[in-house]
Write an enzyme that holds these catalytic residues in place. Structure first.
Site, PDB file in Angstrom:
ATOM      1  N   ASP A  98       0.822  -1.212   0.000  1.00 45.07           N
ATOM      2  CA  ASP A  98       0.000   0.000   0.000  1.00 45.07           C
ATOM      3  C   ASP A  98       0.856   1.261   0.000  1.00 45.07           C
ATOM      4  OD1 ASP A  98      -2.170  -1.640   0.058  1.00 45.07           O
ATOM      5  OD2 ASP A  98      -2.647  -1.309   2.180  1.00 45.07           O
ATOM      6  N   GLU A 151     -25.389 -16.631 -10.067  1.00 40.86           N
ATOM      7  CA  GLU A 151     -24.605 -15.517  -9.518  1.00 40.86           C
ATOM      8  C   GLU A 151     -25.153 -15.130  -8.147  1.00 40.86           C
ATOM      9  OE1 GLU A 151     -25.070 -12.284 -12.230  1.00 40.86           O
ATOM     10  OE2 GLU A 151     -24.623 -13.496 -13.999  1.00 40.86           O
ATOM     11  N   LYS A 193     -26.718 -12.828  -5.537  1.00 33.89           N
ATOM     12  CA  LYS A 193     -27.521 -11.607  -5.672  1.00 33.89           C
ATOM     13  C   LYS A 193     -27.125 -10.656  -4.552  1.00 33.89           C
ATOM     14  CE  LYS A 193     -32.266  -9.944  -6.169  1.00 33.89           C
ATOM     15  NZ  LYS A 193     -32.159  -8.870  -5.150  1.00 33.89           N
ATOM     16  N   ASP A 235     -26.826  -7.618  -2.062  1.00 38.08           N
ATOM     17  CA  ASP A 235     -27.793  -6.708  -1.448  1.00 38.08           C
ATOM     18  C   ASP A 235     -27.176  -5.315  -1.440  1.00 38.08           C
ATOM     19  OD1 ASP A 235     -30.103  -5.868  -0.292  1.00 38.08           O
ATOM     20  OD2 ASP A 235     -29.686  -6.681   1.693  1.00 38.08           O
ATOM     21  N   GLU A 251     -23.453  -3.824  -9.428  1.00 37.65           N
ATOM     22  CA  GLU A 251     -24.013  -3.619  -8.094  1.00 37.65           C
ATOM     23  C   GLU A 251     -22.943  -2.998  -7.208  1.00 37.65           C
ATOM     24  OE1 GLU A 251     -27.645  -4.595  -5.709  1.00 37.65           O
ATOM     25  OE2 GLU A 251     -27.159  -4.727  -7.842  1.00 37.65           O
ATOM     26  N   CYS A 266     -24.753  -1.425  39.193  1.00 42.13           N
ATOM     27  CA  CYS A 266     -24.617  -2.737  38.571  1.00 42.13           C
ATOM     28  C   CYS A 266     -25.792  -3.635  38.957  1.00 42.13           C
ATOM     29  CB  CYS A 266     -23.301  -3.377  39.002  1.00 42.13           C
ATOM     30  SG  CYS A 266     -23.079  -5.070  38.377  1.00 42.13           S
ATOM     31  N   CYS A 276     -23.945  -6.664  41.280  1.00 39.36           N
ATOM     32  CA  CYS A 276     -23.303  -6.430  42.586  1.00 39.36           C
ATOM     33  C   CYS A 276     -23.653  -5.086  43.207  1.00 39.36           C
ATOM     34  CB  CYS A 276     -21.783  -6.560  42.449  1.00 39.36           C
ATOM     35  SG  CYS A 276     -20.999  -5.208  41.534  1.00 39.36           S
ATOM     36  N   CYS A 280     -19.398  -1.539  35.146  1.00 42.82           N
ATOM     37  CA  CYS A 280     -19.489  -1.766  36.594  1.00 42.82           C
ATOM     38  C   CYS A 280     -18.121  -1.508  37.218  1.00 42.82           C
ATOM     39  CB  CYS A 280     -19.931  -3.201  36.860  1.00 42.82           C
ATOM     40  SG  CYS A 280     -19.697  -3.746  38.559  1.00 42.82           S
ATOM     41  N   CYS A 284     -17.591  -8.358  41.754  1.00 44.82           N
ATOM     42  CA  CYS A 284     -18.754  -8.514  40.885  1.00 44.82           C
ATOM     43  C   CYS A 284     -18.823  -9.948  40.366  1.00 44.82           C
ATOM     44  CB  CYS A 284     -18.700  -7.546  39.712  1.00 44.82           C
ATOM     45  SG  CYS A 284     -20.159  -7.659  38.639  1.00 44.82           S
TER      46      CYS A 284
END
Length: 672
Positions: free
Chosen positions: A33, A116, A118, A120, A176, A411, A414, A429, A435
């Site tokens: 990169d 293929e 599909k 969304d 798409e 909490c 406890c 908490c 606890c």
């Protein structure tokens, strides 16, 4: 403007386009990169120096352009059609039967299809003239759509100029635009932190991103494209099948989904459906079904269209990942790390094939953002193995039936006070060791290798000990008996004896390890060492005020408050006192002010014979040194053994003193 500049600009554009093709189409990047960024910076520099060389199809233009006032309208040369849906195997069989009838094929002969995923996402049409992108538009009403050219140009996966001629003089490519799930999660997490707009799902995110009037905003969104067809084409396209057309698109530089397959007959279509449904959760992008298309283009022409849908294609839908149901109540759970998570109790509803009655509401800020109340109808989303979540409001309940969601102040387990650090979404908490909800996590951390190092005490064994009531907190570990352990699942007498010995051995520790083992929020190994060196013993640390803790290196106001609050809790103090009473001890710590290597930064590189590098680092830190992982101008000394490489070379270049192993041993024995 010189020919040299023009040639370099063309060369840079060609290189960057090639690297985009290898990254987005072939999935085989050829440079890091950082090198890509260097090429891009050089191109931007040359275009700034020579404005006449600027081009809207230059890779440098993907950063976006000044905002638009509105979107213009684009007429599609060929309509962008919808698809009929199949919701069951029977629906798909009916589709296959209709095709046999219309094509007058023997029922025993199999039709060749292309299957293929599909996606969304958002359907787009990209128009190319002489291999150059000239316009891009949304589907709109199928006849015309919005001109989103400036936004589409920001997508690195969209070719601005086509590769490998010949290509049609004019054509519309259909594709798409989608947002990968990882990018969607990163974007929403950042938006929550910054108080920005959070999207309900990747499709909404893609649609909202493409409809930004400021394309510079689109450029910041992690969008990508898959091409799936050619709409209008001027002249004849020399392809006999849909699959061959996709390969042609790929050769021109368009990403084509790697899951596209040629399948023969209904049975192969059903097999593909089951296989892709099993992979759905691991694809990295949302799909809501599969599109089956007749592969033979001549057969497509013969079949034609009905209304606004082709007869030769159908979408086989997956179970929906979003549904609407009623919010019945909200409960608050305490996680292993003390984070309080609100959980929605829902009227049961089928989502993605699973009955959902509980869903996460994430945190206090998310409840406020959603603006929901108990009694409302809400939208629930479940994608794969992801915990179902409430993503929006569908319909508020009547005012008389709505109950506000009130976040607790203490909490639920406890009753310790809750806290929310400025800049953090989580409410936690403050109970720490007392606890019950956090006990398994605190025990696991206490026994971990860098803490008390109790060998053999893993998570599954801790679960058994806690669930059977044998261990309530870390201090109970030192009261375990052989007969208790030997009776546990997968725990023979020898294993139990070994564990008891490991627990006994852990009593001989160091003060930094013990401080780290307590699990105080944001107190890691380095901070624990600094605390031990600064205070020299545990009692002065336990009695230190938040103001006094600020004198410790690397301890800021937030960490100081966590430490002071931890030791101000009577339950935590009682646990610590019990641990000391059960025999945990450590050698005296030499205060930081008296340490011979205090204030020095050392780097270890290469191998050592008399000890491991980890052991050497521990000894150097005990003498006050900071042991770093890399050499810089702030490095005081480098210890170099056989095999030392770039760190040694850098130290020599910076003129930093270098010691070999005998020098290290003298340093450890004598100090400076």
């Amino acid at each position: 403007m010189t020919d040299q500049a023009r040639n370099e600009v063309e060369q840079l554009r060609s290189q960057l386009e090639e690297h985009n093709y290898r990254y987005y189409v072939l999935d085989a990047p050829s440079i890091p990169d950082a090198e890509y960024d260097r090429l891009m910076r050089r191109l931007q520099e040359l275009e700034a120096q020579h404005p006449d060389l600027q081009s809207p199809n230059s890779p440098s233009q993907r950063v976006g352009a000044p905002p638009l006032d509105h979107f213009a309208t684009v007429q599609h040369r060929t309509p962008m059609l919808s698809l009929d849906n199949a919701f069951s195997d029977e629906d798909l069989a009916d589709f296959d039967r209709r095709l046999h009838d219309r094509l007058k094929l023997n029922p025993e002969s199999a039709i060749d299809y292309v299957a293929e995923p599909k996606l969304d996402g958002v359907a787009v049409s990209l128009t190319y003239a002489d291999g150059e992108l000239i316009t891009a538009s949304t589907r709109g009403d199928g006849v015309s759509g919005e001109d989103i050219t400036v936004n589409i140009r920001t997508l690195a996966s969209v070719p601005l100029r086509l590769r490998q001629p010949p290509w049609p003089a004019l054509m519309e490519v259909r594709g798409e635009v989608y947002m990968p799930q990882a990018g969607f999660e990163r974007y929403n997490a950042q938006a929550r932190e910054q108080g920005g707009k959070v999207f309900a799902n990747p499709r909404n995110a893609a649609a909202g991103s493409l409809r930004q009037l400021d394309s510079r905003m689109t450029a910041q969104r992690p969008l990508a494209l898959y091409a799936y067809a050619i709409g209008f084409v001027e002249g004849r396209l020399d392809c006999e099948t849909h699959f061959a057309m996709l390969q042609r698109l790929k050769s021109w530089g368009f990403p084509v989904n790697a899951k596209v397959r040629q399948v023969r007959g209904l049975s192969a279509c059903l097999d593909y459906y089951r296989a892709l449904e099993a992979e759905r959760d691991s694809l990295g992008y949302d799909i809501d079904g599969i599109v089956y298309k007749v592969d033979n283009l001549q057969q497509q022409v013969q079949l034609g269209f009905v209304s606004r849908a082709p007869r030769w294609a159908i979408a086989r839908k997956f179970p929906a990942q979003e549904q609407i149901t009623r919010l019945l109540d909200v409960e608050f759970q305490v996680g292993r790390t003390g984070a309080i998570t609100p959980v929605a109790r829902l009227e049961p509803v089928q989502v993605a094939g699973v009955t959902v009655s509980n869903a996460t509401l994430h945190n206090k800020d998310e409840i406020a953002r959603l603006g929901i109340a108990i009694g409302d109808r809400v939208i629930v989303r479940r994608a794969g193995d992801v915990i179902p979540q409430v993503i929006g409001s569908a319909e508020p309940a009547a005012d008389s039936l709505r109950q506000p969601i009130i976040f607790p102040s203490e909490c639920p387990v406890c009753q310790s006070p809750l806290e929310q650090i400025e800049g953090e979404a989580a409410v936690r908490c403050t109970g720490g060791l007392i606890c019950a909800a956090q006990r398994k996590e605190s025990i696991w951390h206490f026994a971990s290798r860098k803490a008390m190092d109790i060998d053999g005490l893993g998570e599954k064994l801790i679960d058994q000990l806690v669930d059977l009531g044998l261990v309530d907190n870390v201090a109970d570990l030192y009261a375990l008996q052989l007969e208790q352990l030997a009776g546990l699942e997968r725990m023979a007498e020898k294993s139990a004896t070994n564990l008891l010995q490991a627990i006994e051995n852990s009593k001989q520790t160091t003060l930094p390890r013990f401080i780290y083992a307590l699990g105080i929020r944001e107190v890691g190994e380095a901070t624990a060492k600094n605390l031990a060196l600064h205070f020299g013993d545990l009692p002065p640390l336990m009695d230190a005020s938040a103001e006094g803790l600020l004198a410790v290196p690397d301890v800021g106001p937030v960490v100081a408050a966590h430490i002071a609050d931890f030791f101000a809790n009577p339950g935590n103090r009682e646990r610590v006192d019990r641990l000391i009473a059960q025999g945990i001890q450590w050698p005296a710590v030499q205060r930081a002010a008296n340490l011979p290597l205090q204030g020095m930064t050392l780097v270890l590189t290469g191998s050592l014979e008399s000890m491991t590098r980890e052991e050497a680092a521990a000894k150097l830190e005990a003498m006050g040194a900071k042991v770093a992982g890399s050499v810089s101008a702030k490095t005081s000394l480098v210890i170099a053994g056989p095999g030392a490489g770039s760190k040694l070379a850098k130290a020599e270049a910076l003129g930093i003193e270098v010691l070999d192993e005998p020098g290290l041993l003298r340093l450890l024995e004598q100090g400076l």
